[in-house]
Design a protein around this motif. Structure first.
Motif, PDB file in Angstrom:
ATOM      1  N   LYS A   2       0.809  -1.212   0.000  1.00 30.39           N
ATOM      2  CA  LYS A   2       0.000   0.000   0.000  1.00 30.39           C
ATOM      3  C   LYS A   2       0.849   1.272   0.000  1.00 30.39           C
ATOM      4  O   LYS A   2       0.443   2.281  -0.570  1.00 30.39           O
ATOM      5  CB  LYS A   2      -0.920   0.006   1.224  1.00 30.39           C
ATOM      6  CG  LYS A   2      -1.890  -1.169   1.267  1.00 30.39           C
ATOM      7  CD  LYS A   2      -2.696  -1.167   2.555  1.00 30.39           C
ATOM      8  CE  LYS A   2      -3.636  -2.372   2.609  1.00 30.39           C
ATOM      9  NZ  LYS A   2      -4.389  -2.419   3.891  1.00 30.39           N
ATOM     10  N   ILE A   3       2.016   1.201   0.657  1.00 27.28           N
ATOM     11  CA  ILE A   3       2.835   2.395   0.812  1.00 27.28           C
ATOM     12  C   ILE A   3       4.303   2.049   0.572  1.00 27.28           C
ATOM     13  O   ILE A   3       4.833   1.114   1.176  1.00 27.28           O
ATOM     14  CB  ILE A   3       2.692   2.991   2.235  1.00 27.28           C
ATOM     15  CG1 ILE A   3       1.229   3.223   2.593  1.00 27.28           C
ATOM     16  CG2 ILE A   3       3.488   4.287   2.360  1.00 27.28           C
ATOM     17  CD1 ILE A   3       0.994   3.428   4.077  1.00 27.28           C
ATOM     18  N   ILE A   4       4.938   2.815  -0.289  1.00 25.46           N
ATOM     19  CA  ILE A   4       6.383   2.710  -0.494  1.00 25.46           C
ATOM     20  C   ILE A   4       7.019   3.931   0.154  1.00 25.46           C
ATOM     21  O   ILE A   4       6.728   5.067  -0.237  1.00 25.46           O
ATOM     22  CB  ILE A   4       6.747   2.687  -1.987  1.00 25.46           C
ATOM     23  CG1 ILE A   4       6.028   1.540  -2.703  1.00 25.46           C
ATOM     24  CG2 ILE A   4       8.263   2.575  -2.174  1.00 25.46           C
ATOM     25  CD1 ILE A   4       6.094   1.645  -4.227  1.00 25.46           C
ATOM     26  N   CYS A   5       7.864   3.695   1.141  1.00 27.98           N
ATOM     27  CA  CYS A   5       8.591   4.796   1.779  1.00 27.98           C
ATOM     28  C   CYS A   5       9.937   4.925   1.065  1.00 27.98           C
ATOM     29  O   CYS A   5      10.840   4.122   1.289  1.00 27.98           O
ATOM     30  CB  CYS A   5       8.767   4.545   3.267  1.00 27.98           C
ATOM     31  SG  CYS A   5       7.202   4.496   4.176  1.00 27.98           S
ATOM     32  N   ALA A   6      10.034   5.926   0.203  1.00 24.38           N
ATOM     33  CA  ALA A   6      11.211   6.070  -0.648  1.00 24.38           C
ATOM     34  C   ALA A   6      12.307   6.918  -0.016  1.00 24.38           C
ATOM     35  O   ALA A   6      13.379   7.064  -0.603  1.00 24.38           O
ATOM     36  CB  ALA A   6      10.806   6.666  -1.993  1.00 24.38           C
ATOM     37  N   GLY A   7      12.053   7.481   1.152  1.00 24.28           N
ATOM     38  CA  GLY A   7      13.060   8.314   1.799  1.00 24.28           C
ATOM     39  C   GLY A   7      14.227   7.492   2.300  1.00 24.28           C
ATOM     40  O   GLY A   7      14.067   6.345   2.742  1.00 24.28           O
ATOM     41  N   TYR A   8      15.409   8.074   2.233  1.00 20.50           N
ATOM     42  CA  TYR A   8      16.607   7.381   2.666  1.00 20.50           C
ATOM     43  C   TYR A   8      16.683   7.269   4.190  1.00 20.50           C
ATOM     44  O   TYR A   8      16.004   7.998   4.921  1.00 20.50           O
ATOM     45  CB  TYR A   8      17.853   8.095   2.149  1.00 20.50           C
ATOM     46  CG  TYR A   8      18.264   7.695   0.751  1.00 20.50           C
ATOM     47  CD1 TYR A   8      17.715   6.573   0.135  1.00 20.50           C
ATOM     48  CD2 TYR A   8      19.216   8.422   0.047  1.00 20.50           C
ATOM     49  CE1 TYR A   8      18.105   6.193  -1.131  1.00 20.50           C
ATOM     50  CE2 TYR A   8      19.617   8.051  -1.232  1.00 20.50           C
ATOM     51  CZ  TYR A   8      19.049   6.932  -1.815  1.00 20.50           C
ATOM     52  OH  TYR A   8      19.438   6.545  -3.080  1.00 20.50           O
ATOM     53  N   SER A   9      17.525   6.350   4.644  1.00 17.87           N
ATOM     54  CA  SER A   9      17.789   6.189   6.072  1.00 17.87           C
ATOM     55  C   SER A   9      18.183   7.524   6.687  1.00 17.87           C
ATOM     56  O   SER A   9      18.802   8.363   6.037  1.00 17.87           O
ATOM     57  CB  SER A   9      18.921   5.182   6.291  1.00 17.87           C
ATOM     58  OG  SER A   9      18.620   3.932   5.719  1.00 17.87           O
ATOM     59  N   LYS A  10      17.829   7.694   7.957  1.00 15.87           N
ATOM     60  CA  LYS A  10      18.127   8.894   8.743  1.00 15.87           C
ATOM     61  C   LYS A  10      17.299  10.099   8.318  1.00 15.87           C
ATOM     62  O   LYS A  10      17.679  11.239   8.532  1.00 15.87           O
ATOM     63  CB  LYS A  10      19.621   9.232   8.716  1.00 15.87           C
ATOM     64  CG  LYS A  10      20.518   8.087   9.151  1.00 15.87           C
ATOM     65  CD  LYS A  10      20.061   7.425  10.440  1.00 15.87           C
ATOM     66  CE  LYS A  10      20.077   8.364  11.623  1.00 15.87           C
ATOM     67  NZ  LYS A  10      19.588   7.719  12.868  1.00 15.87           N
ATOM     68  N   THR A  11      16.134   9.822   7.717  1.00 16.48           N
ATOM     69  CA  THR A  11      15.157  10.880   7.471  1.00 16.48           C
ATOM     70  C   THR A  11      13.905  10.646   8.325  1.00 16.48           C
ATOM     71  O   THR A  11      12.811  11.041   7.944  1.00 16.48           O
ATOM     72  CB  THR A  11      14.765  10.946   5.984  1.00 16.48           C
ATOM     73  OG1 THR A  11      14.225   9.667   5.575  1.00 16.48           O
ATOM     74  CG2 THR A  11      15.952  11.299   5.114  1.00 16.48           C
ATOM     75  N   GLY A  12      14.116   9.981   9.461  1.00 15.19           N
ATOM     76  CA  GLY A  12      12.992   9.686  10.345  1.00 15.19           C
ATOM     77  C   GLY A  12      12.314   8.367  10.049  1.00 15.19           C
ATOM     78  O   GLY A  12      11.171   8.143  10.464  1.00 15.19           O
ATOM     79  N   THR A  13      13.015   7.458   9.370  1.00 10.89           N
ATOM     80  CA  THR A  13      12.370   6.223   8.933  1.00 10.89           C
ATOM     81  C   THR A  13      11.922   5.338  10.091  1.00 10.89           C
ATOM     82  O   THR A  13      10.876   4.685  10.010  1.00 10.89           O
ATOM     83  CB  THR A  13      13.300   5.429   7.997  1.00 10.89           C
ATOM     84  OG1 THR A  13      14.566   5.227   8.634  1.00 10.89           O
ATOM     85  CG2 THR A  13      13.513   6.172   6.695  1.00 10.89           C
ATOM     86  N   LYS A  14      12.692   5.282  11.163  1.00 14.84           N
ATOM     87  CA  LYS A  14      12.283   4.447  12.298  1.00 14.84           C
ATOM     88  C   LYS A  14      11.056   5.042  12.992  1.00 14.84           C
ATOM     89  O   LYS A  14      10.172   4.306  13.439  1.00 14.84           O
ATOM     90  CB  LYS A  14      13.441   4.296  13.286  1.00 14.84           C
ATOM     91  CG  LYS A  14      14.597   3.485  12.727  1.00 14.84           C
ATOM     92  CD  LYS A  14      14.176   2.052  12.462  1.00 14.84           C
ATOM     93  CE  LYS A  14      15.211   1.302  11.652  1.00 14.84           C
ATOM     94  NZ  LYS A  14      15.218   1.699  10.221  1.00 14.84           N
ATOM     95  N   PHE A  70      15.614   2.266  -2.282  1.00 13.99           N
ATOM     96  CA  PHE A  70      16.398   2.408  -3.513  1.00 13.99           C
ATOM     97  C   PHE A  70      15.672   1.805  -4.707  1.00 13.99           C
ATOM     98  O   PHE A  70      15.805   2.289  -5.839  1.00 13.99           O
ATOM     99  CB  PHE A  70      17.764   1.746  -3.337  1.00 13.99           C
ATOM    100  CG  PHE A  70      18.655   1.852  -4.549  1.00 13.99           C
ATOM    101  CD1 PHE A  70      19.216   3.072  -4.913  1.00 13.99           C
ATOM    102  CD2 PHE A  70      18.939   0.742  -5.324  1.00 13.99           C
ATOM    103  CE1 PHE A  70      20.037   3.180  -6.029  1.00 13.99           C
ATOM    104  CE2 PHE A  70      19.759   0.837  -6.435  1.00 13.99           C
ATOM    105  CZ  PHE A  70      20.310   2.055  -6.787  1.00 13.99           C
ATOM    106  N   PHE A  71      14.879   0.761  -4.462  1.00 14.21           N
ATOM    107  CA  PHE A  71      14.184   0.062  -5.547  1.00 14.21           C
ATOM    108  C   PHE A  71      12.707   0.459  -5.616  1.00 14.21           C
ATOM    109  O   PHE A  71      11.871  -0.342  -6.026  1.00 14.21           O
ATOM    110  CB  PHE A  71      14.324  -1.455  -5.349  1.00 14.21           C
ATOM    111  CG  PHE A  71      15.729  -1.956  -5.515  1.00 14.21           C
ATOM    112  CD1 PHE A  71      16.308  -2.071  -6.767  1.00 14.21           C
ATOM    113  CD2 PHE A  71      16.480  -2.293  -4.410  1.00 14.21           C
ATOM    114  CE1 PHE A  71      17.606  -2.523  -6.917  1.00 14.21           C
ATOM    115  CE2 PHE A  71      17.790  -2.753  -4.535  1.00 14.21           C
ATOM    116  CZ  PHE A  71      18.350  -2.872  -5.797  1.00 14.21           C
TER     117      PHE A  71
END
Length: 242
Positions: A2-14, A70-71
């Motif tokens: 449903k959702i692709i989180c395309a932001g890179y690590s250390k952009t608040g991903t956790k 990345f993908f």
């Protein structure tokens, strides 16, 4: 999916991962992606295989962090109804946090007998290969290259994802823009704040990956110890027979 989180690590991903789990989504973070499919990602980075994103993400509602960020194009091609969340962060703050995170991960790696763990060797290869592909280098001093890749990635996401499917989002904005985008009710609890100053690195030994690595290292040490005992007994026997 449903959702692709395309932001890179250390952009608040956790923090975003925890927020989306609170909203009821089944989230595939780095461990669900990399540990559970490590042979596949090794094949992608080592042998040129095409990512089988349908198999990797068929049971997920959300993918976040590596290697899915990345993908994202390949995932969106297979799951065209997905919404895309691009988490962003001020660049200087991002690079500082990224370097701190990677330094802590590599420090942990040097303290662990990874040579005795086949899983760890493969995971380390996948991680380093991903970093080379996504941000240009796993050398934490290569910050100019990392910054350039960060800008290129964010620009490309915004260029190819249809605007009605894309949310460019900073975690400082809290629940409302995220919930409006996902058409969810805004929770009454505070928005999560996770992995401050790379604290998540301390938890890696207790993840499924960390526990698997520990078991393999213990088995390796036991095998080495057993072999040394056999050699010692053989030498002792030879000595006594003479």
């Amino acid at each position: 999916m449903k959702i692709i989180c395309a932001g890179y690590s250390k952009t608040g991903t956790k923090s975003i991962a925890k927020a989306l789990r609170h909203l009821g989504f089944n989230v595939f973070d780095w461990e669900e992606q990399m540990f559970d499919f490590r042979d596949h990602w090794f094949d992608v980075f080592q042998n040129g295989a095409k990512p089988d994103v349908k198999r990797v993400y068929q049971n997920a509602d959300v993918c976040i962090d590596m290697p899915g960020c990345f993908f994202y194009e390949e995932i969106l091609e297979v799951f065209p109804d997905c919404k895309v969340l691009l988490s962003v962060r001020e660049e200087d703050s991002w690079i500082e946090s990224l370097v701190r995170q990677l330094d802590s991960v590599y420090a942990l790696r040097t303290k662990t007998s990874t040579t005795l763990s086949p899983t760890s060797r493969k995971m380390n290869y996948v991680l380093d290969s991903f970093l080379n592909a996504a941000i240009g280098s796993f050398n934490t001093k290569s910050t100019f290259v990392m910054r350039k890749h960060y800008r290129i990635h964010n620009h490309r996401v915004k260029s190819i994802v249809p605007p009605d499917k894309l949310l460019v989002y900073n975690v400082k904005e809290g629940w409302k823009p995220l919930c409006d985008f996902l058409e969810c009710e805004v929770p009454t609890v505070a928005f999560p704040r996770e992995n401050v100053k790379a604290e998540i690195t301390k938890a890696i030994p207790m993840t499924r990956y960390g526990l698997q690595m520990k078991r393999e290292v213990q088995r390796g040490l036991f095998a080495i110890g057993s072999l040394l005992v056999i050699i010692l007994v053989a030498i002792l026997a030879i000595f006594l027979n003479h």
